[in-house]
Design an enzyme around this catalytic site. Structure first.
Site, PDB file in Angstrom:
ATOM      1  N   SER A 158       0.881  -1.198   0.083  1.00  0.00           N
ATOM      2  CA  SER A 158       0.010   0.057  -0.016  1.00  0.00           C
ATOM      3  C   SER A 158       0.820   1.214   0.263  1.00  0.00           C
ATOM      4  O   SER A 158       1.881   1.197   0.179  1.00  0.00           O
ATOM      5  CB  SER A 158      -0.779   0.098   1.234  1.00  0.00           C
ATOM      6  OG  SER A 158      -1.347   1.276   1.659  1.00  0.00           O
ATOM      7  N   TYR A 171      -1.855  -1.759  10.398  1.00  0.00           N
ATOM      8  CA  TYR A 171      -1.749  -2.042   9.138  1.00  0.00           C
ATOM      9  C   TYR A 171      -0.608  -1.166   8.347  1.00  0.00           C
ATOM     10  O   TYR A 171       0.082  -2.064   7.426  1.00  0.00           O
ATOM     11  CB  TYR A 171      -2.912  -1.028   8.408  1.00  0.00           C
ATOM     12  CG  TYR A 171      -3.117  -1.242   6.963  1.00  0.00           C
ATOM     13  CD1 TYR A 171      -4.028  -2.262   6.426  1.00  0.00           C
ATOM     14  CD2 TYR A 171      -2.776  -0.171   5.970  1.00  0.00           C
ATOM     15  CE1 TYR A 171      -4.273  -2.467   5.138  1.00  0.00           C
ATOM     16  CE2 TYR A 171      -3.038  -0.346   4.621  1.00  0.00           C
ATOM     17  CZ  TYR A 171      -3.869  -1.452   4.486  1.00  0.00           C
ATOM     18  OH  TYR A 171      -4.063  -1.424   2.919  1.00  0.00           O
TER      19      TYR A 171
HETATM   20  P1  NDP Z   1     -11.417  -6.267  -0.717  1.00  0.00           P
HETATM   21  O1  NDP Z   1     -11.840  -5.989   0.910  1.00  0.00           O
HETATM   22  O2  NDP Z   1     -12.460  -5.754  -1.535  1.00  0.00           O
HETATM   23  O3  NDP Z   1     -10.609  -7.469  -0.962  1.00  0.00           O
HETATM   24  C1  NDP Z   1      -9.841  -8.419  -0.021  1.00  0.00           C
HETATM   25  C2  NDP Z   1     -10.056  -9.677  -0.337  1.00  0.00           C
HETATM   26  O4  NDP Z   1      -9.332 -10.177   0.777  1.00  0.00           O
HETATM   27  C3  NDP Z   1     -11.487  -9.967   0.426  1.00  0.00           C
HETATM   28  O5  NDP Z   1     -12.234 -10.734  -0.541  1.00  0.00           O
HETATM   29  C4  NDP Z   1     -11.302 -10.835   1.915  1.00  0.00           C
HETATM   30  O6  NDP Z   1     -12.232 -11.712   2.113  1.00  0.00           O
HETATM   31  C5  NDP Z   1     -10.099 -11.397   1.391  1.00  0.00           C
HETATM   32  N1  NDP Z   1      -9.398 -11.860   2.617  1.00  0.00           N
HETATM   33  C6  NDP Z   1      -9.400 -11.250   3.636  1.00  0.00           C
HETATM   34  N2  NDP Z   1      -8.785 -11.669   4.813  1.00  0.00           N
HETATM   35  C7  NDP Z   1      -8.116 -12.959   4.144  1.00  0.00           C
HETATM   36  C8  NDP Z   1      -7.844 -13.945   4.686  1.00  0.00           C
HETATM   37  N3  NDP Z   1      -7.321 -14.288   5.897  1.00  0.00           N
HETATM   38  N4  NDP Z   1      -7.599 -15.175   3.676  1.00  0.00           N
HETATM   39  C9  NDP Z   1      -7.989 -15.032   2.583  1.00  0.00           C
HETATM   40  N5  NDP Z   1      -8.534 -14.039   2.040  1.00  0.00           N
HETATM   41  C10 NDP Z   1      -8.838 -12.863   2.970  1.00  0.00           C
HETATM   42  O7  NDP Z   1      -9.934  -5.051  -0.471  1.00  0.00           O
HETATM   43  P2  NDP Z   1      -9.105  -4.783  -1.757  1.00  0.00           P
HETATM   44  O8  NDP Z   1      -9.340  -5.519  -2.902  1.00  0.00           O
HETATM   45  O9  NDP Z   1      -8.971  -3.445  -1.765  1.00  0.00           O
HETATM   46  O10 NDP Z   1      -7.751  -5.297  -0.909  1.00  0.00           O
HETATM   47  C11 NDP Z   1      -6.799  -5.985  -1.583  1.00  0.00           C
HETATM   48  C12 NDP Z   1      -5.319  -5.556  -0.992  1.00  0.00           C
HETATM   49  O11 NDP Z   1      -5.095  -4.152  -1.420  1.00  0.00           O
HETATM   50  C13 NDP Z   1      -5.390  -5.739   0.340  1.00  0.00           C
HETATM   51  O12 NDP Z   1      -4.054  -6.337   0.785  1.00  0.00           O
HETATM   52  C14 NDP Z   1      -5.340  -4.186   0.752  1.00  0.00           C
HETATM   53  O13 NDP Z   1      -4.677  -4.125   2.095  1.00  0.00           O
HETATM   54  C15 NDP Z   1      -4.468  -3.548  -0.292  1.00  0.00           C
HETATM   55  N6  NDP Z   1      -4.984  -2.228  -0.677  1.00  0.00           N
HETATM   56  C16 NDP Z   1      -6.203  -1.839  -0.605  1.00  0.00           C
HETATM   57  C17 NDP Z   1      -6.311  -0.260  -0.584  1.00  0.00           C
HETATM   58  C18 NDP Z   1      -7.698   0.204  -0.689  1.00  0.00           C
HETATM   59  O14 NDP Z   1      -7.732   1.524  -0.948  1.00  0.00           O
HETATM   60  N7  NDP Z   1      -8.882  -0.614  -0.977  1.00  0.00           N
HETATM   61  C19 NDP Z   1      -5.273   0.710  -0.837  1.00  0.00           C
HETATM   62  C20 NDP Z   1      -3.900   0.036  -0.512  1.00  0.00           C
HETATM   63  C21 NDP Z   1      -3.786  -1.084  -0.586  1.00  0.00           C
HETATM   64  P3  NDP Z   1     -13.375 -11.534   3.173  1.00  0.00           P
HETATM   65  O15 NDP Z   1     -13.994 -10.321   2.684  1.00  0.00           O
HETATM   66  O16 NDP Z   1     -14.231 -12.516   2.961  1.00  0.00           O
HETATM   67  O17 NDP Z   1     -12.991 -11.422   4.461  1.00  0.00           O
END
Ligand code: NDP
Length: 279
Positions: A158, A171
């Protein structure tokens, strides 16, 4: 015309929705088959952000199949190494190889200053957003090495992995740790022609960012803030005149890092941040 990752296989975590789904579809559009995993349920009770579901992961599978590529899915928690390994082993058995790893799954808790963060919240964040990335690579990399064709590993960090924002301490710490993991894996895996880079998005239009809690955090002055209210403040984070990017913007960077176009790029923290690092 051949796609940019034609004939390769990519393993993607957190693929039920958001960026992970977008990466799966974008890589498939360019010729890759996909192994997709997601927890598909609440990491624990009372998570502020609504959770992804089995239907969401099935939707990712449908979207990948529409491109004409194959996909293998599994419901896996990235904290569970044995389950990760079983999912990757099974995916590789069905799809024949592994070339690309996108360790993307993560959670986005926040709200407390570091001195007020509970041990439980701290541990959960480190377990998922840092150790989960390490375990995902650890489960997958033997297959990439065994293929003997080199490979590309992309770790989702991030902008918060390169600079600090208040009240998101666990985080920020985990995402900074991801940079260390990328550098270490890059140094250790280079001998196998496996490249390892981290990606650093600013706000992305996914449920993690586009939710009521974030809107209230950006606009504590308003009773019921909406996206337009949030955008006014979110724009101040960037040099370019936008409040957030779309998942596809991150996927295009992931695609570049996954493809041979970036064949000598390794150990790079790549920002997709609308200039946030300049502020
Ligand atoms: P979302 O919440 O839309 O997607 C994240 C996905 O990861 C969800 O489907 C979630 O499942 C899954 N997940 C969470 N914990 C676990 C776990 N323990 N095992 C397997 N799957 C898991 O968010 P984003 O797509 O935006 O996030 C993707 C990445 O990008 C993350 O690492 C986030 O930190 C990073 N990021 C996001 C930003 C933003 O503004 N959105 C900015 C910068 C970085 P469930 O919902 O079922 O828990």
């Amino acid at each position: 015309m051949a796609g940019r990752v034609e004939g390769k296989v990519a393993f993607i975590t957190g693929a039920a929705r958001g960026q992970g789904r977008s990466h799966a579809v974008r890589l498939a559009q360019e010729g890759a088959d996909i192994i997709a995993v997601d927890i598909c349920k609440q990491v624990r009770e009372n998570m502020v952000i609504p959770t992804a579901t089995s239907d969401d992961l099935a939707m990712t599978a449908d979207l990948v199949k529409e491109t004409g590529r194959r996909i293998v899915t599994a419901e896996v928690d990235v904290r569970d190494f044995d389950a990760l390994k079983a999912a990757v082993d099974s995916g590789v058995e069905q799809l024949g190889r592994l070339d690309i790893v996108v360790a993307n799954a993560g959670i986005g808790n926040g709200g407390d200053t570091l001195d007020k963060t509970s041990e439980e919240d701290w541990q959960e964040m480190i377990d998922i957003n840092l150790s989960g990335i390490w375990k995902s690579v650890k489960a997958a990399v033997p297959h990439v090495i065994a293929g003997g064709n080199g490979g590309s590993i992309i770790l989702t960090s991030s902008v918060g992995g390169l600079k600090a924002y208040p009240q998101t301490g666990a985080y920020i710490a985990a995402k900074h740790g991801v940079v260390g993991l990328a550098r270490l894996f890059a140094v250790e895996l280079g001998q196998h022609s496996i490249r390892v880079n981290s990606i650093h998005p600013t706000n992305v239009n996914t449920p993690m960012f586009m939710n009521e809690g974030t809107m209230k955090m950006f606009r504590p002055d308003l009773e019921n803030p909406g996206p337009d209210d949030m955008a006014i403040v979110a724009k101040l984070m960037h040099v370019l005149p936008i409040g957030w990017v779309e998942p596809e913007d991150i996927s295009n960077a992931v695609l570049f890092l996954a493809s041979d176009e970036s064949r000598y790029i390794t150990g790079l923290p790549m920002t997709v941040d609308a200039g946030s690092m300049l502020k």
